[in-house]
Write a protein that holds these residues in place. Structure first.
Motif, PDB file in Angstrom:
ATOM      1  N   UNK A 219       0.819  -1.210   0.000  1.00 20.23           N
ATOM      2  CA  UNK A 219       0.000   0.000   0.000  1.00 20.23           C
ATOM      3  C   UNK A 219       0.853   1.261   0.000  1.00 20.23           C
ATOM      4  N   UNK A 220       1.950   1.242   0.696  1.00 20.03           N
ATOM      5  CA  UNK A 220       2.803   2.417   0.872  1.00 20.03           C
ATOM      6  C   UNK A 220       3.365   2.934  -0.453  1.00 20.03           C
ATOM      7  N   UNK A 221       3.747   2.011  -1.350  1.00 18.86           N
ATOM      8  CA  UNK A 221       4.438   2.398  -2.582  1.00 18.86           C
ATOM      9  C   UNK A 221       3.675   2.074  -3.857  1.00 18.86           C
ATOM     10  N   UNK A 222       2.615   1.267  -3.763  1.00 13.61           N
ATOM     11  CA  UNK A 222       1.905   0.838  -4.962  1.00 13.61           C
ATOM     12  C   UNK A 222       2.623  -0.265  -5.707  1.00 13.61           C
ATOM     13  N   UNK A 223       3.527  -0.956  -5.038  1.00 10.98           N
ATOM     14  CA  UNK A 223       4.330  -2.003  -5.655  1.00 10.98           C
ATOM     15  C   UNK A 223       3.616  -3.346  -5.601  1.00 10.98           C
ATOM     16  N   UNK A 224       3.684  -4.095  -6.696  1.00  5.82           N
ATOM     17  CA  UNK A 224       3.182  -5.463  -6.736  1.00  5.82           C
ATOM     18  C   UNK A 224       4.358  -6.416  -6.780  1.00  5.82           C
ATOM     19  N   UNK A 225       4.176  -7.610  -6.195  1.00  5.59           N
ATOM     20  CA  UNK A 225       5.258  -8.572  -6.062  1.00  5.59           C
ATOM     21  C   UNK A 225       4.780  -9.940  -6.535  1.00  5.59           C
ATOM     22  N   UNK A 226       5.579 -10.572  -7.383  1.00  2.00           N
ATOM     23  CA  UNK A 226       5.351 -11.959  -7.787  1.00  2.00           C
ATOM     24  C   UNK A 226       6.613 -12.754  -7.495  1.00  2.00           C
ATOM     25  N   UNK A 227       6.465 -13.861  -6.792  1.00  2.00           N
ATOM     26  CA  UNK A 227       7.591 -14.753  -6.534  1.00  2.00           C
ATOM     27  C   UNK A 227       7.333 -16.067  -7.270  1.00  2.00           C
ATOM     28  N   UNK A 228       8.361 -16.560  -7.978  1.00  3.41           N
ATOM     29  CA  UNK A 228       8.205 -17.802  -8.738  1.00  3.41           C
ATOM     30  C   UNK A 228       9.571 -18.414  -8.975  1.00  3.41           C
ATOM     31  N   UNK A 229       9.573 -19.611  -9.526  1.00  2.00           N
ATOM     32  CA  UNK A 229      10.805 -20.402  -9.579  1.00  2.00           C
ATOM     33  C   UNK A 229      11.304 -20.699 -10.984  1.00  2.00           C
ATOM     34  N   UNK A 230      10.568 -20.268 -12.022  1.00  2.00           N
ATOM     35  CA  UNK A 230      10.911 -20.708 -13.372  1.00  2.00           C
ATOM     36  C   UNK A 230      11.366 -19.591 -14.303  1.00  2.00           C
ATOM     37  N   UNK A 231      11.075 -18.346 -13.964  1.00  4.59           N
ATOM     38  CA  UNK A 231      11.423 -17.242 -14.841  1.00  4.59           C
ATOM     39  C   UNK A 231      10.326 -16.848 -15.800  1.00  4.59           C
ATOM     40  N   UNK A 257       8.562  -2.492   4.275  1.00  2.00           N
ATOM     41  CA  UNK A 257       9.313  -3.268   5.263  1.00  2.00           C
ATOM     42  C   UNK A 257       8.598  -4.568   5.600  1.00  2.00           C
ATOM     43  N   UNK A 258       7.279  -4.595   5.474  1.00  3.56           N
ATOM     44  CA  UNK A 258       6.533  -5.816   5.793  1.00  3.56           C
ATOM     45  C   UNK A 258       6.934  -6.982   4.893  1.00  3.56           C
ATOM     46  N   UNK A 259       7.394  -6.678   3.682  1.00  2.00           N
ATOM     47  CA  UNK A 259       7.788  -7.745   2.762  1.00  2.00           C
ATOM     48  C   UNK A 259       8.924  -8.586   3.318  1.00  2.00           C
ATOM     49  N   UNK A 260       9.750  -7.978   4.177  1.00  2.57           N
ATOM     50  CA  UNK A 260      10.896  -8.700   4.727  1.00  2.57           C
ATOM     51  C   UNK A 260      10.473 -10.007   5.380  1.00  2.57           C
TER      52      UNK A 260
END
Length: 499
Positions: A219-231, A257-260
């Motif tokens: 929410x703080x930055x508007x950043x989206x995150x995807x984690x995956x293993x294949x590229x 910081x919560x992402x940590x």
């Protein structure tokens, strides 16, 4: 909520069929045991795992308590970074928004990085109806799509397939979707991976539109995150000219910081890795780098209704790691298809009935798809008390009562088929509230213990079909206590002692 597997029976019937499939059970047993053993070793490396687990729980609970504020903050940040935010109340609205966005580009093909939210709403089917073909790029999702199958696991959707089955699917189906499988393809993992890489490479290079989900939204930055293993995620998120992300509103975290916390707990709980091979983050659009246009579709689809339930809302903490599936004895034997939803296993048994309601036979049966052993709670990295929610939902199925549906309070009627259970519970409540009746019943049962049947009659037959009826004692506990510890009985050497 969309996404019910068409024609699915209630869980008991579906599970009964699944446990008779020896190949399926072998595939599941091998995969889940391997994953859970690796996860245990990865978690044991961290001395502060319990503290990380508690931190994750508190962060998610804080975000859910302040969800409205966090979502508005996210919208402002995404908009300021050049993105466009859309709000979808349900599956129909989300599909309409995404279909319209793709049509506006003039394209008839999209590439997708695995997103359970799009499976939940049936986006691929909606795009197909509009003449748009969606290509799954996650290897397991590709196997499921080529095989005209359904996902059966949160992390490994094709967990129910072995290497020989995957080889056969690639040989027979790849050509109809693009580049065919190489001649002489075997079931060796390296060859299967190479076949999928060659098949997908042309999709990545040609696609102008990408569709994704997200593991987290900041929410703080508007950043989206995807984690995956294949590229494949990196390819879908960077190569297309237009990127559309469909994300459930519960995926939000307040600060960067919560992402940590979650970037430590998610990979260890899911793939048993210290960190994900690919962690992709994007904030709006940037000239000359990545997509020119970014759309974020925020999906409700029953989530705010779930949030209104003080007990059930903890299911919204879920970070989709699948650890609960890998330790569940019921999932290991029944497989994911028996749950009739894109969310299988213990988390599906509590999330699906809240998103979809408990009116259908399959949804009403899901809270019972558990032994209540508690293994799922022990491994959950955000401490969701799944057994507590299961019992809570069982009560809702049997008793009915007030719930929130589509933002309004409604009264559910008790589900059919539970009249005998309700009658038994009412009788038990009366007996336990009248000590004299309880004492008389216990004495009668003890004196008639020689006539105890091996199985219960009527509705009770289903219970004793898989359980032994407990033996009755020679005398009730109360009578034994009175005889051995009553007022007239005092053990030697205790005279004069204070109590």
């Amino acid at each position: 909520m969309s996404g019910t597997f068409v024609g699915m029976p209630a869980f008991p019937e579906a599970a009964h069929r699944a446990v008779g499939d020896r190949t399926l059970r072998g595939n599941l047993r091998h995969a889940t045991h391997t994953i859970r053993a690796k996860r245990a070793r990865a978690v044991a490396e961290l001395s502060d795992w319990a503290a990380l687990r508690e931190a994750g729980r508190q962060i998610k609970d804080h975000a859910l308590r302040h969800l409205e504020r966090c979502l508005v903050q996210l919208e402002d940040a995404v908009t300021a970074a050049g993105g466009v935010v859309h709000w979808a109340a349900d599956a129909e609205e989300a599909n309409r928004i995404v279909t319209g966005l793709v049509k506006a580009t003039g394209e008839s093909e999209v590439v997708k990085v695995k997103s359970m939210a799009t499976q939940e709403i049936g986006l691929n089917e909606a795009l197909e109806a509009a003449g748009i073909r969606a290509y799954e790029t996650d290897l397991a999702e590709l196997i499921v799509q080529l095989g005209q199958d359904r996902p059966s696991h949160i992390l490994v959707p094709a967990i129910h397939r072995n290497r020989g089955e995957i080889r056969d699917i690639f040989r027979s189906e790849m050509g109809a979707w693009g580049r065919p499988a190489p001649e002489g393809l075997t079931d060796q993992p390296a060859e299967l991976a190479e076949a999928s890489r060659l098949h997908l490479r042309e999709k990545f290079l040609r696609a102008k539109v990408g569709i994704s989900g997200a593991n987290f939204m900041v929410a703080e930055t508007g950043t989206l995150v995807v984690v995956e293993s294949e590229g494949n995620g990196r390819m879908c998120l960077t190569l297309p000219e237009t990127l559309i992300s469909v994300v459930g509103i519960e995926k939000i975290v307040p600060t960067w910081q919560d992402l940590e916390v979650f970037l430590q707990t998610l990979p260890r709980s899911s793939t048993a890795e210290r960190m994900n091979p690919y962690t992709s983050m994007w904030t709006g659009t940037t000239d000359g780098d990545g997509p020119d246009t970014f759309h974020l579709v925020l999906l409700d689809n029953g989530r705010t209704d779930t949030l209104a339930d003080p007990v059930g809302r903890q299911a919204l903490r879920c970070i989709r790691c699948s650890a609960c599936l890998n330790v569940c004895p019921v999932y290991e034997r029944a497989g994911g298809h028996a749950y009739g939803s894109v969310y299988p296993g213990p988390i599906g048994a509590i999330l699906t009935p809240q998103l979809r309601g408990v009116q259908s036979p399959i949804d009403a049966s899901l809270p019972y798809a558990s032994s209540l052993c508690g293994a799922c709670y022990e491994v959950c990295p955000v401490a969701i008390d799944i057994p507590e929610v299961l019992v809570h939902l069982r009560e809702r199925v049997v008793q009915g009562g007030p719930v929130t549906r589509n933002g309004a309070k409604v009264i559910l009627k008790p589900a059919k088929g539970h009249a005998a259970e309700r009658a038994a519970m009412r009788a038990a409540r009366w007996v336990l509230g009248h000590p004299g009746a309880l004492r008389t019943g216990q004495r009668l049962a003890s004196r008639a213990r020689r006539y105890r049947p091996r199985t219960l009659p009527g509705p009770g037959r289903a219970w004793t079909a898989s359980r032994d009826l407990p033996a009755l004692p020679a005398e009730p506990f109360r009578d034994w206590w009175q005889r051995t510890h009553g007022e007239n009985h005092r053990p030697a050497g205790t005279e004069g002692n204070a109590t």
